[in-house]
Design an enzyme around this catalytic site. Structure first.
Site, PDB file in Angstrom:
ATOM      1  N   GLY A   1       0.837  -1.200   0.000  1.00  0.00           N
ATOM      2  CA  GLY A   1       0.000   0.000   0.000  1.00  0.00           C
ATOM      3  C   GLY A   1       0.868   1.244   0.000  1.00  0.00           C
ATOM      4  O   GLY A   1       2.079   1.163  -0.244  1.00  0.00           O
TER       5      GLY A   1
ATOM      6  N   LYS B   1      -1.512  -5.623 -25.844  1.00  0.00           N
ATOM      7  CA  LYS B   1      -0.927  -6.941 -25.560  1.00  0.00           C
ATOM      8  C   LYS B   1       0.487  -7.027 -26.130  1.00  0.00           C
ATOM      9  O   LYS B   1       1.427  -7.452 -25.452  1.00  0.00           O
ATOM     10  CB  LYS B   1      -1.796  -8.064 -26.158  1.00  0.00           C
ATOM     11  CG  LYS B   1      -3.090  -8.296 -25.397  1.00  0.00           C
ATOM     12  CD  LYS B   1      -2.939  -9.042 -24.112  1.00  0.00           C
ATOM     13  CE  LYS B   1      -2.957  -8.201 -22.856  1.00  0.00           C
ATOM     14  NZ  LYS B   1      -4.056  -7.345 -22.591  1.00  0.00           N
TER      15      LYS B   1
END
Ligand code: AGP
Length: 594
Positions: free
Chosen positions: A98, A471
């Site tokens: 975090g 991609k």
């Protein structure tokens, strides 16, 4: 976004911690470390992968410990910035996933109180705060420390001489794996599946005290009961299933994923999102928010919903919407996120909330932060997606969008019946794309020599061109751009030529003739051209240098077969270039920071 692990039990913690970390390494892999507690705390950490740490780490004795695999946010990847972090005494160790927004201020305060810091990280303030507040109870000290912290966190704390782990979460995922005379902590389920299939999901604001034989969870000083879930996924599912890469395994899982999602929703009596009620409530438009591949699924969703439901749909990039987004009154907001933990999307949901918007979420991870704050959640049935490059989650998201749109479609029943029939045939048609790998491999060998590639499409396949480019970019490191075919002549044409191959998605729909014209214009500028076209399309063979064919489907479903072909093309191109396909540089699976 980092991977977290913890263990307390009868067995030696070190090897268990390292194997759990291996399973969450795709979450972040620029450095890693472990801390094992016995009489004191022993730490080994470095800017290496878990595999390498396993080889160099001295054997630490101890049946309790914590581990971490990092994706640097605050402080560059380095040995000293790697987790775990310690307090001044070296008796309190912490791993954290975090971001602590107010760490600089807290750090200055702690320094003025005599604490010494060794790293640049935000995380290091946590063990120091715990040390500051420690008065005999570790959990009380953790509680006090967290009151000072602003930001997101999933933490595990271990202290020398204390046979317990203290865990807490806020806006970052954390689970407890329940064992027999042992318990496990991890960022997510695959990490602990080798050891247990019994899992407790911690909620935001939970603080847990975990010992070998007990788990106690508190929230605002009140003990709370958290349900234990039995995980149906097996280790195998979380592993590569015999494929060389998670990405290839997940690409090949798509026929099953499409079938599972269709079965799940076409059998469901109760509509998950009650559009009729929404209409009664005067919902007049839709807004779809997402990031990356999920954003491309949202763009395809716009075409599907506008075509079938005749409701205007706006699609926005979540990270932009968080700052500038305005919503029209009476708008249904849908957020799409595979991981359910993408910070940009979570922030956008909070903004939607502020303006009183109802939020439906389409996500792949049960009990993710997104599903906790959305009004309604529709789960895609893609199973765990380990590879950083999203593939099966994309087609699963499209399945949910088809189902949603068909559920409330204005189309006549005959059209809907033929669409449902077509949908049921989609898994086998996708299988045929997967079986047609040879021609895709040939094109990949050709493409792997280039550094710049364009993808073009029109209508519902324009977002597929964007997805094909993403991609290729993220796993082969080729600079690829996706364009609406009509846009090329407004500028990008300048980049065409022998060194810039173009992949053209040529669907048999109302854009077909226009695509042929664009292809002629591109060929006139000497760019090599690979066409992705329907079986039986002879005209395209006259124009293109190579043709990848896909089975004929209803134009509305063409994004599914086309996307799978482009996923394979990107995979084989990256393989030809020897790229680390499952762990592309600078990327991670779920982006839990803004
Ligand atoms: C896609 O291959 C990437 N991994 C990335 O663009 C991803 O789609 C994006 O970060 C959104 O993730 P989410 O769907 O988990 O929110």
């Amino acid at each position: 976004m980092c991977g977290i692990a913890g263990y307390i039990g009868d067995k030696q913690a070190q090897s268990i911690l390292l194997s759990c970390l291996k399973r969450v390494e795709y979450r972040g892999y620029d450095s890693c470390g472990i801390a094992v507690s016995s009489s004191g705390i022993k730490v080994c950490k470095d800017i290496v992968r878990v595999e390498a740490l396993t080889k160099v780490a001295p054997q630490f004795n101890g049946t309790a410990g914590i581990g971490h695999t990092r994706w640097a946010t605050c402080g560059k990847p380095s040995q000293v910035n790697a987790h775990p972090h310690l307090d001044c005494t070296g008796n309190i160790a912490v791993v954290h996933n975090g971001i602590i927004n107010n760490f600089q201020r807290l750090k200055q305060q702690l320094i003025s109180e005599g604490h010494n810091f060794v790293s640049e990280t935000d995380t290091e303030i946590i063990p120091h705060l715990i040390e500051k507040y420690y008065d005999g109870s570790l959990e009380k000290a953790v509680e006090a420390a967290l009151l000072d912290i602003e930001g997101s966190y999933a933490i595990v704390v271990v202290m020398a001489g204390e046979s317990k782990l203290v865990v807490a979460r806020k806006d970052s995922p954390l689970i407890i794996g329940v064992g027999d005379r042992e318990n496990f902590i991890a960022s997510n389920v695959p990490a602990i599946l080798d050891y247990t299939d019994r899992v407790i999901y911690l909620e935001d604001g939970d603080i847990g005290v975990v010992t070998r034989d007990s788990i106690r969870i508190e929230r605002e000083n009140t003990e709370v009961d958290r349900e234990e879930h039995k995980i149906l996924w097996n280790v195998e599912e979380a592993q590569k299933g015999g494929y060389e890469h998670f990405m290839l395994k997940e690409i090949h899982e798509q026929p099953k994923v499409i079938r599972d999602t269709l079965v799940e929703y076409t059998q469901t009596a109760e509509p998950v999102v009650d559009l009729e009620r929404l209409r009664d409530e005067g919902i007049e438009s839709m807004l779809i928010l997402a990031c990356g591949t999920s954003y491309h699924a949202a763009l395809v969703g716009k075409y599907i919903i506008e075509e079938l439901v005749r409701v205007p749909v706006r699609v926005e990039i979540a990270s932009e919407f968080s700052y500038y987004g305005q919503t029209l009154a009476r708008t249904l907001a849908i957020v799409i996120t595979q991981s359910g933990e993408t910070a940009d999307t979570l922030k956008a949901i909070k903004r939607l909330r502020e303006v009183g918007c109802r939020v439906a979420a389409i996500t792949n991870v049960v009990d993710s932060s997104t599903s906790r704050i959305a009004d309604q959640t529709i789960y895609t049935k893609a199973g765990p997606e380990i590879s950083v490059a999203a593939t099966k989650s994309f087609t699963a998201q499209l399945m949910v969008l088809y189902w949603l749109a068909m559920g409330y479609s204005k189309a006549d029943s005959r059209r809907l019946a033929s669409m449902l029939l077509e949908l049921r045939q989609l898994p086998s048609k996708v299988q045929r794309v997967l079986d047609n790998g040879d021609i895709i491999l040939q094109c990949a060998r050709y493409l792997s020599k280039y550094e710049n590639v364009f993808f073009i499409g029109r209508g519902i396949n324009y977002p597929v061109a964007l997805e094909g480019a993403l991609k290729l970019k993220e796993i082969s490191y080729i600079h690829a751009e996706g364009y609406a075919a009509g846009e090329l002549k407004h500028g990008p044409f300048a980049l065409l030529g022998e060194k810039t191959p173009v992949i053209a998605i040529v669907a048999q729909d109302n854009t077909y003739e226009a695509m042929l014209t664009n292809i002629k214009e591109i060929k006139a500028r000497k760019s090599p051209l690979i066409a992705l076209a329907d079986e039986g399309d002879e005209a395209i063979r006259e124009l293109a240098d190579s043709v990848i064919t896909v089975p004929r489907v209803d134009a509305l479903f063409s994004p599914v077969v086309n996307a799978v072909a482009l996923q394979l093309l990107a995979y084989y191109t990256a393989k030809e270039r020897g790229c680390p396909i499952d762990f592309p540089r600078n990327l991670a699976k779920s982006v839990t920071v803004e």
